[in-house]
Each structure stands twice: as C-alpha cells, then as structure tokens.
Write a protein that holds these residues in place. Structure first.
Motif, mmCIF file in Angstrom:
data_model
loop_
_atom_site.group_PDB
_atom_site.id
_atom_site.type_symbol
_atom_site.label_atom_id
_atom_site.label_comp_id
_atom_site.label_asym_id
_atom_site.label_seq_id
_atom_site.Cartn_x
_atom_site.Cartn_y
_atom_site.Cartn_z
ATOM 1 N N LEU A 161 0.823 -1.208 0.000
ATOM 2 C CA LEU A 161 0.000 0.000 0.000
ATOM 3 C C LEU A 161 0.858 1.259 0.000
ATOM 4 N N ILE A 162 2.169 1.089 0.218
ATOM 5 C CA ILE A 162 3.086 2.217 0.345
ATOM 6 C C ILE A 162 4.014 2.260 -0.858
ATOM 7 N N HIS A 163 4.356 3.457 -1.296
ATOM 8 C CA HIS A 163 5.299 3.629 -2.405
ATOM 9 C C HIS A 163 6.614 2.953 -2.047
ATOM 10 N N ALA A 164 7.119 2.095 -2.929
ATOM 11 C CA ALA A 164 8.280 1.262 -2.604
ATOM 12 C C ALA A 164 9.531 2.081 -2.316
ATOM 13 N N LYS A 165 9.684 3.221 -2.985
ATOM 14 C CA LYS A 165 10.909 4.006 -2.835
ATOM 15 C C LYS A 165 10.734 5.243 -1.961
ATOM 16 N N THR A 166 9.490 5.590 -1.650
ATOM 17 C CA THR A 166 9.208 6.754 -0.805
ATOM 18 C C THR A 166 8.154 6.368 0.209
ATOM 19 N N ALA A 167 8.598 6.041 1.412
ATOM 20 C CA ALA A 167 7.705 5.468 2.420
ATOM 21 C C ALA A 167 6.614 6.427 2.874
ATOM 22 N N THR A 168 6.765 7.715 2.602
ATOM 23 C CA THR A 168 5.759 8.694 3.038
ATOM 24 C C THR A 168 4.621 8.831 2.036
ATOM 25 N N GLN A 169 4.708 8.144 0.909
ATOM 26 C CA GLN A 169 3.682 8.257 -0.121
ATOM 27 C C GLN A 169 2.961 6.925 -0.307
ATOM 28 N N PRO A 170 1.648 6.974 -0.596
ATOM 29 C CA PRO A 170 0.920 5.725 -0.896
ATOM 30 C C PRO A 170 1.261 5.232 -2.294
#
Length: 374
Positions: free
Chosen positions: A329-338
């Motif tokens: 559910l989380i962006h693989a390279k940017t943990a703060t983005q869905p």
C-alpha cells in the motif's frame, strides 16, 4: 602494544565495538577508547591518530572475529581493497547504498573504517561462514523489484541486499580473472549477507545491469531460486524518461555493456531501446533455466505474498502475509507516499509511432517465449 596492534584489537572485539557504538559524542567516544586501550593520559587527537593510521592500512584480518561486527561496504578496484562498516543494523532502506550512507553517518562507522584485501588468500573458502541465499531477484528496471524487496525486508526472518554496490563493483572489475571474480563474489556475499538472529533467509536483488553476469552468478549458486521481473517496454522507458537509471545513460568512457555500440547520431531513446533489448535477451536466455520464474509487472501485486514467497520457500505465516500485503500500500521508494498504479499514465507518455518503434526495437514479441517457459 603498538598503535597497529591497538587498532587490530579494537576492530576484532565485537563487544567493545557495540559499547563504543553507543557513544553519541566525541567526548564519550574518546573516553571509551582510553579505557579500552588503557591510555589514560592520551588526548583526543592522539587517540584519533591511532584510528586514522589504522584506517589507512590493509588489515591481515581474522574474519571469524571481524565478521561478528563488520560487513564490507565498498570496493576499490585499483588497490583491490574492501572497506568495511558496522553490520550491527539490519538494512531496511529501499537500496543498500542508502543503508551504507546511513551507517557511515554514525559516529563509529565515520571514525573507524577497517580495510582488507579483496582476495586475502588464494583460497577464500572456509574463512567465513557460508551463506546460502534463499532467492535472487533479477529485473529489467522499473518492474517492481523494489516493491518485492521492500515487502520482505520488513520480515524479521529476512535480510535483503537490495542492489548492493559492492557486488556490482566486483562483477564489473575487468582486471579480475574469472577465478578471482568467482572467489571474490562468493566472499562478498558471505560477508555482506551474513545472517543475524532471528534472520533465516537472505534475498539478493541485483542491479538491472548485473543481469549480463547471470551465467557466472547462477553457476556459483545453482540451487538458488531466481525471480525475473518483466514489464511492458513502453512503461519501463516512460519511467526512464522521467529519471534515467545509471545503465540508461550513455557512458562511452565506461561502457556497462561491451555488446553495445554508441553511434553519435543515435538518440537517447534509441540507445535505451538497445539496452532494454539486451536485458530482455539476457533474461530470455536465463529464463530457460529451471530455477528461474518470470513474473510480469501486471501480475506482481497478488503474487508477492503467495507465489513469490513460496518460490523462495519463505513459508509465511498469516500474520507475515498481512505484513507483506500492507507494504504494497506504500510507495516502494518513498515510504511517506501511498502506492499509486501508474501503468496507464506511462502508456500515454509516448506517441503511437514511438510506441510501435519501442516494441520493434526491443523485440517485445519475445514475451510469448517468457510465458511459454514459465
């Protein structure tokens, strides 16, 4: 005890290094060094001078002791020297290079940087504990490989080396003989991929351009299951236009692929199509091995927690499956983005004519052969 002996005794003492790693200030760091080395009258500069001198030498190491705390992080091909860093923390960043930067930003790994020869003895077997990886992840880039690696990184029983610069540096060192490269690669996997309790599985995600070395890698690890990730070339190259990977930038002075020529009149997109076609050819050849499973990006999300985890024999519990699915559910390279699906937007990036040319140049019709093999 001379300065060289003091340095050797420190970097081989895991208990002392763990205690030293808790120091948050230079004052506390040097205070511990005075106690450990029994040098109550030494000032901070004199203590640090011992470390600087030790960092410049190439150690004759006892790897059974050294590997209790350290792991190799970088390779100097000119000197054939490995530089080590603290292995006390499990890598959790999307890429291992980010983990290296984070560890080197800490006081201990910033001040103590042991170095050893890449090939300390002719035969490296038996010097360190042998690690058998549970799986290799190869990919064409921008195919969801980081999503797969991040999904398993969070599991306490898994350690993931995600695009380790060290392994690629060894593979690309043309000065090494085939025998030397094989010995060095195995040594680096054993030392950088060592498992610490409660870890049970080592997964290695290779750089996209490491795919050219698949025969060497798989010959060293013929029993390791391999995941090969594929994606529509149009979507891969659309992503590369926004932010080009290292292998997608023309580098005439340091070519990554000996098979590629670089005509001056060739456009960037034409060059990138050549690179992707080459990677597809490598992947197709590798996919004919029984230990290789190819998965297309379109099928990736539902496959990670079951098909791929089973392929790597991870034996996930229900709780672990939920943990893996939550990572998706989380962006693989940017943990703060869905996570946001972007295939449709990438399909709209190129014109119809450009897309036809990409499919032709990349010989994407080979997809049917990938599917036939799997």
């Amino acid at each position: 005890m001379n300065p060289e002996q003091r340095y050797w005794s420190l970097v081989h003492n895991s208990a002392a290094l763990i205690a030293l790693g808790k120091a948050t200030t230079m004052v506390g760091f040097c205070r511990y060094l005075r106690r450990f080395w029994c040098l109550p009258d030494y000032g901070d500069e004199a203590l640090l001078a011992i470390l600087w001198a030790g960092n410049r030498q190439t150690l004759t190491a006892d790897f059974s002791l050294l590997c209790q705390f350290w792991a190799p992080a970088d390779y100097d091909p000119k000197r054939r020297v490995l530089e080590w860093m603290s292995a006390a923390e499990k890598p959790t960043h999307p890429f291992y290079s980010e983990h290296i930067s984070a560890v080197r930003g800490q006081l201990l790994s910033a001040l103590i940087k042991p170095k050893t020869a890449l090939l300390p003895v002719p035969n490296l077997s038996g010097m360190v504990e042998q690690v058998q990886p549970s799986g290799f992840i190869f990919h064409l880039s921008r195919c969801g490989s980081t999503l797969v690696s991040r999904s398993f990184t969070g599991l306490s029983k898994c350690r993931v080396l995600s695009e380790s610069p060290l392994l690629t540096q060894v593979l690309l060192d043309g000065s090494l003989s085939d025998m030397q490269r094989r010995a060095a690669l195995t040594f680096c996997i054993n030392t950088q991929g060592q498992l610490f309790h409660p870890e049970q599985h080592l997964l290695i995600k290779w750089n996209a351009w490491d795919l050219q070395f698949w025969p060497l890698i798989l010959s060293l690890y013929p029993q390791v299951p391999v995941l090969l990730l594929l994606r529509d070339p149009v979507e891969i190259l659309a992503s590369q236009q926004k932010s080009a990977g290292y292998h997608m930038v023309r580098q005439p002075s340091r070519p990554l692929f000996s098979e590629l020529s670089i005509p001056e009149e060739e456009s960037i997109l034409e060059y990138q199509c050549k690179v992707l076609r080459l990677l597809l050819d490598y992947g197709l050849e590798m996919s004919q091995r029984s230990q290789v499973m190819a998965v297309d990006y379109r099928e990736l999300l539902p496959a990670i927690a079951n098909k791929i985890a089973n392929w790597f024999s991870l034996d996930l519990s229900q709780e672990e499956c939920i943990q893996v699915e939550q990572c998706q559910l989380i962006h693989a390279k940017t943990a703060t983005q869905p996570f946001m699906a972007d295939s449709q937007s990438k399909q709209r990036f190129f014109t119809v004519k450009q897309k036809e040319q990409i499919y032709s140049d990349c010989n994407w019709s080979n997809l049917n052969r990938f599917e036939a093999e799997n």
